[in-house]
Design a protein around this motif. Structure first.
Motif, PDB file in Angstrom:
ATOM      1  N   VAL A 198      -3.042  -2.296  -9.359  1.00 49.17           N
ATOM      2  CA  VAL A 198      -3.031  -3.724  -9.695  1.00 49.17           C
ATOM      3  C   VAL A 198      -1.962  -4.462  -8.893  1.00 49.17           C
ATOM      4  CG1 VAL A 198      -3.969  -3.278 -11.994  1.00 49.17           C
ATOM      5  CG2 VAL A 198      -1.485  -3.527 -11.718  1.00 49.17           C
ATOM      6  N   VAL A 199      -0.911  -3.750  -8.493  1.00 46.11           N
ATOM      7  CA  VAL A 199       0.119  -4.364  -7.649  1.00 46.11           C
ATOM      8  C   VAL A 199      -0.402  -4.520  -6.221  1.00 46.11           C
ATOM      9  CG1 VAL A 199       2.475  -4.133  -6.759  1.00 46.11           C
ATOM     10  CG2 VAL A 199       1.935  -3.382  -9.079  1.00 46.11           C
ATOM     11  N   LEU A 200      -1.227  -3.591  -5.791  1.00 45.70           N
ATOM     12  CA  LEU A 200      -1.772  -3.642  -4.437  1.00 45.70           C
ATOM     13  C   LEU A 200      -2.854  -4.706  -4.298  1.00 45.70           C
ATOM     14  CD1 LEU A 200      -0.369  -0.820  -4.655  1.00 45.70           C
ATOM     15  CD2 LEU A 200      -2.188   0.082  -3.218  1.00 45.70           C
ATOM     16  N   ASN A 201      -3.644  -4.887  -5.366  1.00 49.06           N
ATOM     17  CA  ASN A 201      -4.870  -5.684  -5.225  1.00 49.06           C
ATOM     18  C   ASN A 201      -4.990  -6.878  -6.163  1.00 49.06           C
ATOM     19  OD1 ASN A 201      -5.954  -3.756  -3.299  1.00 49.06           O
ATOM     20  ND2 ASN A 201      -6.309  -2.401  -5.036  1.00 49.06           N
ATOM     21  N   ASN A 202      -4.181  -6.938  -7.210  1.00 49.19           N
ATOM     22  CA  ASN A 202      -4.421  -7.955  -8.244  1.00 49.19           C
ATOM     23  C   ASN A 202      -3.226  -8.867  -8.499  1.00 49.19           C
ATOM     24  OD1 ASN A 202      -6.927  -6.790  -8.564  1.00 49.19           O
ATOM     25  ND2 ASN A 202      -6.419  -5.691 -10.442  1.00 49.19           N
ATOM     26  N   VAL A 203      -2.469  -9.213  -7.470  1.00 53.44           N
ATOM     27  CA  VAL A 203      -1.386 -10.176  -7.645  1.00 53.44           C
ATOM     28  C   VAL A 203      -1.997 -11.562  -7.813  1.00 53.44           C
ATOM     29  CG1 VAL A 203       0.595 -11.289  -6.546  1.00 53.44           C
ATOM     30  CG2 VAL A 203       0.280  -8.813  -6.347  1.00 53.44           C
ATOM     31  N   LYS A 204      -1.624 -12.236  -8.904  1.00 51.49           N
ATOM     32  CA  LYS A 204      -2.211 -13.536  -9.226  1.00 51.49           C
ATOM     33  C   LYS A 204      -1.219 -14.689  -9.153  1.00 51.49           C
ATOM     34  CE  LYS A 204      -6.203 -11.670 -10.167  1.00 51.49           C
ATOM     35  NZ  LYS A 204      -7.351 -11.887  -9.263  1.00 51.49           N
ATOM     36  N   TRP A 205       0.059 -14.362  -9.159  1.00 50.92           N
ATOM     37  CA  TRP A 205       1.068 -15.425  -9.272  1.00 50.92           C
ATOM     38  C   TRP A 205       2.361 -14.925  -8.653  1.00 50.92           C
ATOM     39  CZ3 TRP A 205       5.790 -15.887 -11.863  1.00 50.92           C
ATOM     40  CH2 TRP A 205       6.212 -17.190 -12.191  1.00 50.92           C
ATOM     41  N   ARG A 232       0.823  -1.212   0.000  1.00 44.41           N
ATOM     42  CA  ARG A 232       0.000   0.000   0.000  1.00 44.41           C
ATOM     43  C   ARG A 232       0.857   1.263   0.000  1.00 44.41           C
ATOM     44  NH1 ARG A 232      -5.385  -0.822   3.777  1.00 44.41           N
ATOM     45  NH2 ARG A 232      -5.919  -2.941   3.108  1.00 44.41           N
ATOM     46  N   GLU A 233       2.085   1.127   0.470  1.00 41.03           N
ATOM     47  CA  GLU A 233       3.007   2.279   0.453  1.00 41.03           C
ATOM     48  C   GLU A 233       3.163   2.828  -0.960  1.00 41.03           C
ATOM     49  OE1 GLU A 233       5.851   4.768   2.705  1.00 41.03           O
ATOM     50  OE2 GLU A 233       4.077   3.579   3.165  1.00 41.03           O
ATOM     51  N   LEU A 234       3.134   1.945  -1.950  1.00 44.04           N
ATOM     52  CA  LEU A 234       3.302   2.386  -3.335  1.00 44.04           C
ATOM     53  C   LEU A 234       2.174   3.323  -3.762  1.00 44.04           C
ATOM     54  CD1 LEU A 234       4.370  -1.002  -4.984  1.00 44.04           C
ATOM     55  CD2 LEU A 234       5.846   0.840  -4.143  1.00 44.04           C
ATOM     56  N   GLY A 235       0.983   3.096  -3.246  1.00 43.41           N
ATOM     57  CA  GLY A 235      -0.126   3.989  -3.562  1.00 43.41           C
ATOM     58  C   GLY A 235       0.117   5.404  -3.078  1.00 43.41           C
TER      59      GLY A 235
END
Length: 219
Positions: free
Chosen positions: A199-206, A142-145
């Motif tokens: 997408v990095v905060l919420n959508n990591v898939k792999w 979340r820091e990235l946001g």
């Protein structure tokens, strides 16, 4: 090095070591080829940490223009950890913090954000730290946001947790890049992180760690 007071319950930022003591610690660390991070919530401790030669300065608010210019000149890396005080305030009940303590955390976060914004504009190199503790693990990115909100591009924000993160650790020859000879630590996300940091905060898939797939949500 604990250069000033500062924790979830206490954001006073009073300096706990003098400049001379910080300089002695920095010189001792560097004489052994070590790096040194100095925790400082307050501006005086942050200033003294920079001029003492710290590798990184953590958390500090209220750094003046001269200190920021010196950080840019020395390549001192600023790790603001903006989000961790959001976490402490949000979970105040778990930590038994009072409403007043939670309000102080919120106020500190605003000052933290503003200092980070000014540092970025001054050309200070910044690293993504989370101070992740207790059950904050998993919220680290979340820091990235916050970094994007203060003016970074998504690519610049990602660098704070990859190439610059590796530099902070003195591991920039083996971490932080996808390249031959580097650890195969890779994530795949649903979306384009260069246009939307969320997408990095919420959508990591792999997730691949050291060449082994440890998370696969693609199926």
């Amino acid at each position: 090095m604990y250069g000033s007071t500062g924790s979830g319950a206490d954001v006073t930022g009073n300096e706990t070591f003098s400049f001379d003591e910080m300089k002695a610690a920095v010189d001792a660390a560097k004489s052994f080829g070590k790096r040194i991070a100095i925790h400082s919530y307050g501006p005086q401790g942050g200033h003294d940490a920079v001029f003492a030669g710290a590798t990184t300065v953590e958390h500090a608010i209220g750094l003046d223009d001269a200190t920021l210019a010196e950080m840019a000149k020395r390549n001192t890396i600023y790790v603001p950890t903006i989000d961790h005080n959001r976490y402490y305030a949000e979970y105040k009940t778990d930590f038994r913090y009072t409403d007043q303590q939670a309000a102080a955390l919120d106020s500190f976060r605003l000052l933290n954000f503003e200092t980070a914004r000014r540092a970025f504009r001054a050309g200070v190199k910044m690293g993504m730290g989370s101070d992740a503790v207790f059950h904050m693990f998993g919220q680290n990115t979340r820091e990235l946001g916050w970094f994007v909100k203060l003016g970074m591009t998504p690519a610049q924000a990602l660098a704070t947790g990859t190439t610059i993160g590796a530099e902070i650790l003195g591991k920039d020859a083996t971490l932080g890049k996808i390249a031959p000879g580097y650890f195969a630590d890779i994530v795949a996300v649903d979306g384009n992180p260069l246009s939307d940091i969320n997408v990095v905060l919420n959508n990591v898939k792999w997730v691949m760690k050291g060449g082994l797939v440890v998370v696969d949500r693609t199926k």
